[in-house]
Design a protein around this motif. Structure first.
Motif, PDB file in Angstrom:
ATOM      1  N   GLN A 111       0.868  -1.293   0.004  1.00 11.37           N
ATOM      2  CA  GLN A 111       0.057  -0.023  -0.010  1.00 11.37           C
ATOM      3  C   GLN A 111       0.909   1.123   0.035  1.00 11.37           C
ATOM      4  O   GLN A 111       0.544   2.338  -0.453  1.00 11.37           O
TER       5      GLN A 111
ATOM      6  N   LEU B 187      -4.108   6.302   3.293  1.00  5.19           N
ATOM      7  CA  LEU B 187      -4.885   5.411   3.766  1.00  5.19           C
ATOM      8  C   LEU B 187      -6.181   5.653   4.603  1.00  5.19           C
ATOM      9  O   LEU B 187      -7.097   5.133   4.206  1.00  5.19           O
TER      10      LEU B 187
ATOM     11  N   LYS C  56      -8.622   6.682   1.935  1.00  5.30           N
ATOM     12  CA  LYS C  56      -9.090   5.625   1.448  1.00  5.30           C
ATOM     13  C   LYS C  56      -9.984   4.902   2.056  1.00  5.30           C
ATOM     14  O   LYS C  56     -11.173   4.459   1.582  1.00  5.30           O
ATOM     15  N   TYR C  57      -9.788   4.548   3.513  1.00  5.04           N
ATOM     16  CA  TYR C  57     -10.836   3.589   4.132  1.00  5.04           C
ATOM     17  C   TYR C  57     -11.836   4.371   4.800  1.00  5.04           C
ATOM     18  O   TYR C  57     -13.200   3.749   4.604  1.00  5.04           O
TER      19      TYR C  57
ATOM     20  N   GLU D 181     -14.063   4.683   1.344  1.00  5.71           N
ATOM     21  CA  GLU D 181     -14.678   3.372   1.206  1.00  5.71           C
ATOM     22  C   GLU D 181     -16.068   2.918   2.158  1.00  5.71           C
ATOM     23  O   GLU D 181     -17.118   2.510   1.724  1.00  5.71           O
ATOM     24  N   SER D 182     -15.688   3.216   3.237  1.00  5.28           N
ATOM     25  CA  SER D 182     -16.717   2.986   4.168  1.00  5.28           C
ATOM     26  C   SER D 182     -17.829   4.017   4.425  1.00  5.28           C
ATOM     27  O   SER D 182     -19.134   3.817   4.936  1.00  5.28           O
TER      28      SER D 182
ATOM     29  N   LYS E  46      -6.919   0.722   8.167  1.00  7.57           N
ATOM     30  CA  LYS E  46      -8.111  -0.495   7.704  1.00  7.57           C
ATOM     31  C   LYS E  46      -9.038  -0.799   8.758  1.00  7.57           C
ATOM     32  O   LYS E  46     -10.011  -1.511   8.579  1.00  7.57           O
TER      33      LYS E  46
END
Ligand SMILES: Nc1nc2c(ncn2[C@@H]2O[C@H](COP(=O)(O)OP(=O)(O)OP(=O)(O)O)[C@@H](O)[C@H]2O)c(=O)[nH]1
Ligand SMILES: [Mg+2]
Lengths: 92, 250
Positions: free
Chosen positions: A77, B36, B39-40, B43-44, B116
């Motif tokens: 990542q 990150l 991103k998370y 997405e959620s 994540k």
């Protein structure tokens, strides 16, 4: 009540119980056999607790998960993030 | 009005999560952790903001944070820098003051805490309406990467002693990946006086003392890739001092 006081309280209660039985502190006529069993009990308990502690910590160290997959995923990542951020114009 | 809807959660449940990222010399890590997080959270679909509290890092962390703000927008990345290194505890207090969310995530910016897990923290919190949810390396699929035997032993040993002495009702006391209700965090943080590892421990011990409910989520902890990691004799001594202080005062 602080944890320290809780510990002192429990320790005193146990010590008193031990004195009553092992030393027959109140002259209540505790049978000799019982006194002889009670006398070394604190030491036994201490040793047992020590063994329990060592075994528990040892077991937990041995079974501590190594998250190799997590590290691998993160590495991938990081590469992806670097690329994407560079594309978005980030000057590293 | 139209502009306002873009910042609202796609889930529309009215919750907002403020992530506090204290940084000191995290120029390498900050863009990656922010990427990150975006991103998370993206997405959620939860509503969020990221608050970077940089303490005058000499490596130019603030400058890269400003670039990130341009990329992701001022509503997502908030910069609340301070002029010099004043420590983590006050960095959190400083960050909370500027947080607009009703929930606060606290995590390290050094990539040892992976975003994540954020959806899991949030689901856990909702399930039990917990006052705080703490990441744990010691349960379930939780674990560590990059620790040698010595470090594992110290960690497990310290944790065992602490569990016996304080019975805090949480398995990971020194971890610092946590989700708090904002009000709870505000109340807690003012009572906490310790520094370093002990600070995180004090937070959770006092939380238990005040009868706050605590949920736990197993996390994998990947030791920092960039920058120096420290666990010397000094850390151990100050940990023990802190532990005894908590033992006598809580
Ligand atoms: N604003 C601010 N951030 C800090 C300060 N000290 C540490 N940090 C940040 O707080 C987070 C945790 O600090 P670390 O140095 O990783 O501490 P640690 O995780 O206990 O120890 P290692 O990772 O093993 O070195 C990181 O994101 C740091 O950049 C400080 O004085 N001020
Ligand atoms: Mg760290």
């Amino acid at each position: 009540m602080t944890k320290l006081l809780e510990w002192v309280g429990v320790a005193l209660a146990l010590a008193a119980a031990w004195a009553l039985v092992a030393l027959d502190a109140l002259d209540a006529g505790v049978p000799r056999a019982l006194r002889e069993v009670a006398w070394p009990l604190p030491l036994y308990l201490l040793v047992a607790f020590g063994c329990y502690s060592l075994a528990t910590v040892g077991y937990r160290v041995a079974t501590f998960n190594d998250c190799d997959d997590a590290a691998e995923e993160l590495r991938a990542q990081i590469g992806e993030a670097r690329e994407d951020l560079t594309r978005k114009g980030l000057k590293w | 009005m139209a502009g306002g809807t873009s910042t609202r959660s796609r889930r529309g449940d009215g919750e907002k999560y403020s992530v506090l990222l204290p940084t000191y010399n995290e120029r390498e890590n900050l863009p990656l952790i922010v990427w990150l997080l975006v991103k998370y959270f993206g997405e959620s679909g939860y509503d969020y903001e990221i608050i970077v509290i940089d303490d005058g890092s000499p490596d130019g962390t603030l400058e890269i944070a400003e670039q990130l703000q341009k990329i992701y927008g001022e509503d997502k990345i908030l910069l609340r820098p301070r002029a010099k290194k004043l420590g983590l505890g006050t960095a959190y207090i400083h960050g909370i003051k500027h947080a607009t969310g009703n929930f606060i995530f606290i995590m390290d910016a050094d990539l040892s805490h992976h975003p994540k897990f954020i959806p899991e923290f949030i689901e856990k919190q909702k399930k039990g309406n917990y006052d705080l949810v703490s990441g744990t390396r010691y349960q379930g699929n939780g674990g560590v990467y990059g620790w040698d035997l010595r470090r594992k032993l110290i960690s497990r040993g310290a944790n065992f002693v602490t569990q016996v002495l304080l019975r805090p009702g949480a398995s990971d006391l020194t971890g610092s990946f946590r989700l708090y209700k904002k009000k709870v965090l505000e109340g807690l943080i003012e009572r906490c006086v310790s520094k370093g590892y002990v600070f995180q421990m004090e937070m959770i011990v006092r939380a238990r003392q005040l009868n706050y409910s605590i949920g736990e989520v197993p996390i994998s902890f990947v030791d920092r890739v960039y920058g120096e990691s420290k666990l010397g004799g000094n850390e151990i001594v100050s940990f023990l001092k802190g532990l005894l202080t908590l033992f006598a005062t809580t």
